[in-house]
Motif scaffolding. Structure first.
Motif, PDB file in Angstrom:
ATOM      1  N   GLU A  33      39.878  23.204  46.808  1.00  0.00           N
ATOM      2  CA  GLU A  33      39.720  23.176  45.353  1.00  0.00           C
ATOM      3  C   GLU A  33      38.326  23.666  44.955  1.00  0.00           C
ATOM      4  O   GLU A  33      38.184  24.508  44.063  1.00  0.00           O
ATOM      5  N   LEU A  36      37.980  27.409  45.313  1.00  0.00           N
ATOM      6  CA  LEU A  36      38.690  28.152  44.262  1.00  0.00           C
ATOM      7  C   LEU A  36      37.968  28.052  42.920  1.00  0.00           C
ATOM      8  O   LEU A  36      37.915  29.023  42.162  1.00  0.00           O
ATOM      9  N   ILE A  37      37.388  26.891  42.621  1.00  0.00           N
ATOM     10  CA  ILE A  37      36.636  26.733  41.369  1.00  0.00           C
ATOM     11  C   ILE A  37      35.433  27.671  41.354  1.00  0.00           C
ATOM     12  O   ILE A  37      35.095  28.257  40.329  1.00  0.00           O
ATOM     13  N   ASP A  40      35.809  31.508  45.132  1.00  0.00           N
ATOM     14  CA  ASP A  40      35.888  31.961  46.525  1.00  0.00           C
ATOM     15  C   ASP A  40      37.333  32.029  46.999  1.00  0.00           C
ATOM     16  O   ASP A  40      38.208  31.389  46.438  1.00  0.00           O
ATOM     17  N   ARG A  41      37.532  32.783  48.067  1.00  0.00           N
ATOM     18  CA  ARG A  41      38.839  32.854  48.713  1.00  0.00           C
ATOM     19  C   ARG A  41      38.993  31.709  49.691  1.00  0.00           C
ATOM     20  O   ARG A  41      38.021  31.157  50.182  1.00  0.00           O
ATOM     21  N   PHE A  50      44.475  31.810  49.636  1.00  0.00           N
ATOM     22  CA  PHE A  50      44.435  31.682  48.175  1.00  0.00           C
ATOM     23  C   PHE A  50      43.320  32.556  47.649  1.00  0.00           C
ATOM     24  O   PHE A  50      42.239  32.597  48.248  1.00  0.00           O
ATOM     25  N   VAL A  52      41.578  33.626  43.632  1.00  0.00           N
ATOM     26  CA  VAL A  52      41.677  33.458  42.192  1.00  0.00           C
ATOM     27  C   VAL A  52      41.825  34.828  41.556  1.00  0.00           C
ATOM     28  O   VAL A  52      41.036  35.730  41.815  1.00  0.00           O
ATOM     29  N   LYS A  74      42.988  34.389  31.447  1.00  0.00           N
ATOM     30  CA  LYS A  74      42.968  33.183  32.277  1.00  0.00           C
ATOM     31  C   LYS A  74      42.766  33.531  33.732  1.00  0.00           C
ATOM     32  O   LYS A  74      42.906  34.685  34.133  1.00  0.00           O
ATOM     33  N   ARG A  75      42.417  32.526  34.505  1.00  0.00           N
ATOM     34  CA  ARG A  75      42.280  32.689  35.947  1.00  0.00           C
ATOM     35  C   ARG A  75      43.265  31.746  36.607  1.00  0.00           C
ATOM     36  O   ARG A  75      43.373  30.586  36.224  1.00  0.00           O
ATOM     37  N   LEU A  76      43.986  32.255  37.600  1.00  0.00           N
ATOM     38  CA  LEU A  76      44.963  31.439  38.317  1.00  0.00           C
ATOM     39  C   LEU A  76      44.841  31.686  39.812  1.00  0.00           C
ATOM     40  O   LEU A  76      44.626  32.821  40.226  1.00  0.00           O
ATOM     41  N   PRO A  77      44.981  30.631  40.613  1.00  0.00           N
ATOM     42  CA  PRO A  77      44.981  30.864  42.048  1.00  0.00           C
ATOM     43  C   PRO A  77      46.294  31.484  42.479  1.00  0.00           C
ATOM     44  O   PRO A  77      47.360  31.094  42.014  1.00  0.00           O
ATOM     45  N   PHE A  79      48.647  32.393  45.780  1.00  0.00           N
ATOM     46  CA  PHE A  79      48.839  32.013  47.182  1.00  0.00           C
ATOM     47  C   PHE A  79      49.637  33.087  47.904  1.00  0.00           C
ATOM     48  O   PHE A  79      50.714  33.473  47.446  1.00  0.00           O
TER      49      PHE A  79
END
Lengths: 94, 95
Positions: A33, A36-37, A40-41, A50, A52, A74-77, A79
């Motif tokens: 988490e 990703l915030i 980073d990968r 994952f 972003v 927006k930003r979304l992870p 996968f």
């Protein structure tokens, strides 16, 4: 399977206490988490990665009312399933 | 930077509860349990993070992109991930 069931399964498989297994599960997902915030990968071999993705804003419509709305950027992870997991899940179907 | 399994093992080791070898073993088992569950066709829901789902795809007709020859693609199963609302908020406000 929920997070608490995962904790139970991990405790059983490793012969550790529920508290210890909970710590491990929390550290694992909090690490991912946090990465990703920061944008980073995350790459877990055999499981997946994952990253972003940035999505641009656009003008859309509320599908129910037809009303014009502005969809903000927006930003979304995202996968991507790893090779091993991909193959195992697909072969599990046969 | 890319977060890898080795970093997660380091972070677990830093909690001063397990040895380095134990930390590595536990993280390995953790991902193996998730993979095995998905292989068995069961979804994995991690509250606050997201949900890994197994989706069945029907057989469909496709084409060999090189020769244009029509082929039947067999039914298959794939894993999808849906981010939790909580994580989504954090990712968007962290920017």
């Amino acid at each position: 399977m929920t997070k608490s069931q995962l904790i139970e399964a991990l405790a059983k498989a490793e012969g550790i206490t529920l508290k210890a297994a909970e710590l491990a599960v929390n550290v694992a997902f909090e690490s991912m988490e946090k990465a990703l915030i920061q944008g980073d990968r995350v790459e877990i071999r055999g499981f997946g990665s994952f990253k972003v993705k940035d999505y641009e804003g656009y003008k859309g419509r509320n599908p129910k009312t037809g009303e014009l709305i502005e969809v903000k950027p927006k930003r979304l992870p995202f996968f991507k399933v790893g090779k091993e997991l991909k193959e195992r899940v697909d072969s599990g179907a046969r | 930077m890319t977060l890898t399994k080795a970093h997660i093992v380091e972070n677990l080791f830093a909690e001063n509860v397990f040895t380095k070898a134990e930390s590595a073993q536990i993280i390995e088992t953790l991902f193996e349990i998730i993979k095995q569950t998905l292989e068995d066709g069961e979804d994995v829901l991690i509250s606050g993070f997201g949900k890994f789902s197994v989706k069945a795809k029907n057989q469909r007709r496709g084409r060999n992109p090189q020769t244009g020859e029509p082929i039947i693609l067999p039914p298959r199963r794939v894993v999808t991930f849906k981010c939790s609302g909580v994580l989504r908020e954090k990712i968007n406000h962290g920017s």
